[in-house]
Design an enzyme around this catalytic site. Structure first.
Site, PDB file in Angstrom:
ATOM      1  N   SER A  30      26.393  59.972  61.113  1.00 48.65           N
ATOM      2  CA  SER A  30      26.178  58.963  62.152  1.00 48.65           C
ATOM      3  C   SER A  30      24.725  58.964  62.630  1.00 48.65           C
ATOM      4  O   SER A  30      24.009  59.958  62.502  1.00 48.65           O
ATOM      5  CB  SER A  30      27.118  59.246  63.325  1.00 48.65           C
ATOM      6  OG  SER A  30      26.766  60.484  63.891  1.00 48.65           O
TER       7      SER A  30
ATOM      8  N   CYS B 241      29.501  52.646  55.838  1.00 47.04           N
ATOM      9  CA  CYS B 241      28.204  52.273  56.415  1.00 47.04           C
ATOM     10  C   CYS B 241      27.751  50.912  55.898  1.00 47.04           C
ATOM     11  O   CYS B 241      26.826  50.328  56.427  1.00 47.04           O
ATOM     12  CB  CYS B 241      27.161  53.332  56.091  1.00 47.04           C
ATOM     13  SG  CYS B 241      26.805  53.414  54.338  1.00 47.04           S
TER      14      CYS B 241
ATOM     15  N   GLU C 247      27.971  50.706  66.254  1.00 50.06           N
ATOM     16  CA  GLU C 247      28.855  50.869  65.095  1.00 50.06           C
ATOM     17  C   GLU C 247      30.278  51.165  65.561  1.00 50.06           C
ATOM     18  O   GLU C 247      30.521  52.158  66.243  1.00 50.06           O
ATOM     19  CB  GLU C 247      28.348  52.024  64.227  1.00 50.06           C
ATOM     20  CG  GLU C 247      29.169  52.225  62.988  1.00 50.06           C
ATOM     21  CD  GLU C 247      28.633  53.345  62.107  1.00 50.06           C
ATOM     22  OE1 GLU C 247      28.397  54.460  62.617  1.00 50.06           O
ATOM     23  OE2 GLU C 247      28.450  53.105  60.898  1.00 50.06           O
TER      24      GLU C 247
HETATM   25  P1  NAD Z   1      28.832  62.696  61.866  1.00 51.80           P
HETATM   26  O1  NAD Z   1      27.421  62.459  62.216  1.00 51.80           O
HETATM   27  O2  NAD Z   1      29.812  62.902  62.958  1.00 51.80           O
HETATM   28  O3  NAD Z   1      28.959  63.999  60.921  1.00 51.80           O
HETATM   29  C1  NAD Z   1      28.222  64.121  59.736  1.00 51.80           C
HETATM   30  C2  NAD Z   1      27.983  65.601  59.458  1.00 51.80           C
HETATM   31  O4  NAD Z   1      27.173  66.156  60.499  1.00 51.80           O
HETATM   32  C3  NAD Z   1      29.270  66.407  59.419  1.00 51.80           C
HETATM   33  O5  NAD Z   1      29.189  67.323  58.359  1.00 51.80           O
HETATM   34  C4  NAD Z   1      29.319  67.084  60.774  1.00 51.80           C
HETATM   35  O6  NAD Z   1      29.938  68.346  60.734  1.00 51.80           O
HETATM   36  C5  NAD Z   1      27.858  67.218  61.156  1.00 51.80           C
HETATM   37  N1  NAD Z   1      27.608  67.046  62.591  1.00 51.80           N
HETATM   38  C6  NAD Z   1      28.220  66.160  63.417  1.00 51.80           C
HETATM   39  N2  NAD Z   1      27.696  66.247  64.654  1.00 51.80           N
HETATM   40  C7  NAD Z   1      26.735  67.200  64.609  1.00 51.80           C
HETATM   41  C8  NAD Z   1      25.836  67.758  65.582  1.00 51.80           C
HETATM   42  N3  NAD Z   1      25.819  67.323  66.829  1.00 51.80           N
HETATM   43  N4  NAD Z   1      24.995  68.722  65.191  1.00 51.80           N
HETATM   44  C9  NAD Z   1      24.987  69.155  63.914  1.00 51.80           C
HETATM   45  N5  NAD Z   1      25.823  68.673  62.963  1.00 51.80           N
HETATM   46  C10 NAD Z   1      26.679  67.707  63.291  1.00 51.80           C
HETATM   47  O7  NAD Z   1      29.281  61.498  60.896  1.00 51.80           O
HETATM   48  P2  NAD Z   1      30.741  61.211  60.347  1.00 51.80           P
HETATM   49  O8  NAD Z   1      31.547  60.644  61.453  1.00 51.80           O
HETATM   50  O9  NAD Z   1      31.256  62.375  59.596  1.00 51.80           O
HETATM   51  O10 NAD Z   1      30.429  60.072  59.263  1.00 51.80           O
HETATM   52  C11 NAD Z   1      30.446  58.710  59.549  1.00 51.80           C
HETATM   53  C12 NAD Z   1      29.049  58.200  59.770  1.00 51.80           C
HETATM   54  O11 NAD Z   1      28.282  58.310  58.563  1.00 51.80           O
HETATM   55  C13 NAD Z   1      29.017  56.721  60.120  1.00 51.80           C
HETATM   56  O12 NAD Z   1      28.098  56.530  61.155  1.00 51.80           O
HETATM   57  C14 NAD Z   1      28.559  56.053  58.844  1.00 51.80           C
HETATM   58  O13 NAD Z   1      27.932  54.804  59.021  1.00 51.80           O
HETATM   59  C15 NAD Z   1      27.604  57.083  58.313  1.00 51.80           C
HETATM   60  N6  NAD Z   1      27.373  56.906  56.881  1.00 51.80           N
HETATM   61  C16 NAD Z   1      26.137  56.519  56.481  1.00 51.80           C
HETATM   62  C17 NAD Z   1      25.889  56.295  55.142  1.00 51.80           C
HETATM   63  C18 NAD Z   1      24.540  55.859  54.671  1.00 51.80           C
HETATM   64  O14 NAD Z   1      24.225  56.027  53.499  1.00 51.80           O
HETATM   65  N7  NAD Z   1      23.707  55.316  55.528  1.00 51.80           N
HETATM   66  C19 NAD Z   1      26.915  56.493  54.208  1.00 51.80           C
HETATM   67  C20 NAD Z   1      28.161  56.914  54.659  1.00 51.80           C
HETATM   68  C21 NAD Z   1      28.377  57.133  56.008  1.00 51.80           C
END
Ligand code: NAD
Length: 497
Positions: free
Chosen positions: A235, A291, A397
């Site tokens: 995210s 995404c 989002e």
């Molecule tokens: P997220 O940010 O919650 O988590 C992603 C990763 O980061 C996980 O492994 C999680 O454990 C870790 N994480 C989460 N919060 C953290 C923090 N505060 N500190 C350190 N690590 C942390 O994302 P999600 O909900 O797992 O995935 C969905 C998001 O990914 C959506 O926003 C989507 O749009 C995005 N996404 C982007 C793409 C792209 O290529 N731009 C592709 C797929 C998904």
């Protein structure tokens, strides 16, 4: 209704894979839930910093030998992995459906794109070639070689748990680096299965490691002096506020691919049948958890007849979408990943309604879930009309199966709305007019542009693009850009004495 056989049975514990060994985490155990059935399908350890340190140490120790392994030999390991991925294609796909909830066809698509990245990385002997200039001065040649850097951390999101680490991992190891993957704690099983295949392919211990967990593992990676770079997909708040600044502070190279709220623009000359079919996948595929998903529909022009015909066709098709357990091949849309995500989606819908938007199709309390599963994580396709560009339901989002609809008078206004959107990964135009398509492609500032295509997913040999707001870094995952990211160019000047 026939449910395909589930590969995950009996609530296994998902272990870390460190230095070629399967190790149970010392951390607290967390349940991995199938959101369609609400059943616990596995347990995963929330690893601690010292467990990450063990993996980084193993990766660092494996690095010198792996770096010295010829690129053609490294590619052969990937060829073997590719064969194993094909042999296990259906199992890998079913695991994704069980741990994530997406339909089996969506999972098969995910598996395919993951494998394609391995296939591209198999070309590493060519992809990694350098450049040479003879006689830059008399008797002196100059050449550039691409060299690996060391240990990389790869951090994955929940929504494509199998494929997304493969946007990075095959290129990282093909170029001679070693890796530690931190999968999403919500969907860790397919990465565990992938690591089993890596082991079976015979990769030397320590080259490919997996450590499960949450923030403690991520923060440990970001601060670790022996990790040279990070690829993160997740995210925007995590990428923008945690990953990117902390990698900058510790001098690591970084790719951070983040979230989006994408715009789909329909011109009055669009082919309605083809457009509606593309919009269904774009807005409601993967239950909107992409995404690249459409979140906002901008219908151009003042022709009420066209608008009504388009919206009637969209609404009728969306109403007919069959929801349920993705392992039933007749199901067209699965649940969202957890009740908190559902709650967030509902609160966005609520905020739009409070701000003056209206509901054309209400999916908040779905009753038509095939198989009678609980609605805990299900949200039906939801169409919200009369949204305006500044509403949170448009700019933030939502990550669910919602479509916010607005009408504008001309293409210039539509493009302005696209460009004022704080973060958009993929915008698309539906039109039969080449000039309008060209203007849209030229003027819209986002990384992926669709022309009569609703999901602009770059092939594995193209970068998975993005622009500011949805992306932080310089290079992107996938293809040649990934090869550049995982290597440094070394310049050598040779005087022939
Ligand atoms: P997220 O940010 O919650 O988590 C992603 C990763 O980061 C996980 O492994 C999680 O454990 C870790 N994480 C989460 N919060 C953290 C923090 N505060 N500190 C350190 N690590 C942390 O994302 P999600 O909900 O797992 O995935 C969905 C998001 O990914 C959506 O926003 C989507 O749009 C995005 N996404 C982007 C793409 C792209 O290529 N731009 C592709 C797929 C998904």
């Amino acid at each position: 209704m026939a449910i395909l056989e589930e590969p995950i049975k009996g609530v296994p514990t998902i272990k870390n894979y460190i230095d070629g060994e399967w190790v149970e985490s010392k951390g607290e155990m967390m349940d991995v839930i199938n959101p369609a059935t609400c059943e616990t399908i596995a347990k995963v350890g929330i690893s601690m910093k010292d467990e990450l340190d063990d993996a980084v140490k193993a990766a660092q120790e494996a690095y010198p030998d792996w770096r010295r392994t010829p690129a053609v030999t490294r590619a052969r390991y990937l060829h073997r992995l590719r064969e194993l991925l094909e042999e296990n294609f259906e199992e890998l796909s079913r695991i994704q459906t069980q741990e994530h909830g997406k339909t089996i066809d969506e999972s098969r698509g995910e598996t395919r794109r993951g494998i394609e990245n391995v296939e591209v990385a198999c070309g590493i002997p060519t992809l990694m070639m350098g450049d040479t200039s003879e006689d830059i001065a008399s008797g002196i040649d100059e050449y550039l070689i691409r060299v690996p850097l060391g240990v990389f951390g790869i951090i994955g999101p929940f929504n494509f748990p199998f494929m997304i680490p493969l946007w990075s991992a095959p290129y990282a190891v093909a170029t001679g680096n070693t890796i530690v993957i931190k999968p999403s704690e919500q969907c860790p099983i397919s990465q565990s299965k992938l690591a089993e295949l890596v082991e079976e392919a015979g990769f030397p211990p320590g080259v490919w490691n997996v450590v499960n967990g949450e923030k403690e593992v991520v923060n440990g990676m970001l601060d670790h002096p022996d990790i040279v770079g990070i690829t993160f997909v997740g995210s925007t708040p995590t990428g923008r506020d945690v990953i990117y600044p902390r990698c900058g502070a510790t001098g690591k190279r970084v790719i951070a691919q983040c979230g989006a709220s994408n715009m789909m623009v329909v011109m009055p000359d669009a082919n309605i049948k083809g457009t509606v079919a593309a919009l269904m996948t774009s807005f409601f595929g993967n239950a909107g958890q992409r995404c690249l998903a459409g979140q906002n529909l901008i219908v151009v022009g003042e022709d009420d007849g066209f608008y009504n015909e388009l919206m009637d066709a969209i609404t009728a098709t969306a109403k007919g979408i069959i929801m349920g357990n993705g392992l039933d091949e007749s199901v067209q849309m699965g649940p969202v990943k957890d009740p908190q995500k559902k709650e967030k989606i509902l609160s966005y819908i609520e905020s739009g309604l409070k701000a003056g938007a209206t509901l054309r199709l209400d999916g908040r309390k779905p009753t038509n879930i095939l198989g009678g599963y609980p609605d805990t994580c299900f949200v039906g396709p939801t169409i919200i009309e009369n949204v305006t560009p500044e509403m949170g339901v448009v700019t933030e989002e939502i990550f669910g199966p919602t479509m916010g609809v607005m009408r504008v008078k001309d293409l210039d206004e539509a493009i302005k709305i696209c460009n004022e959107n704080p973060y958009h990964n993929a915008d698309a135009i539906f039109t039969s007019n080449g000039k309008d398509a060209r203007q849209f492609q030229y003027e819209v500032n986002c990384g992926n542009i669709g022309i009569n295509v609703g999901i602009v997913a770059p092939m594995a040999f193209y970068p998975f693009s993005g622009m500011s707001g949805s992306f932080y870094g310089i290079l992107h995952t996938q293809g040649k850009e990934a090869v550049r990211f995982f290597t440094e160019s070394k310049i050598c000047i040779h005087r022939w004495l």
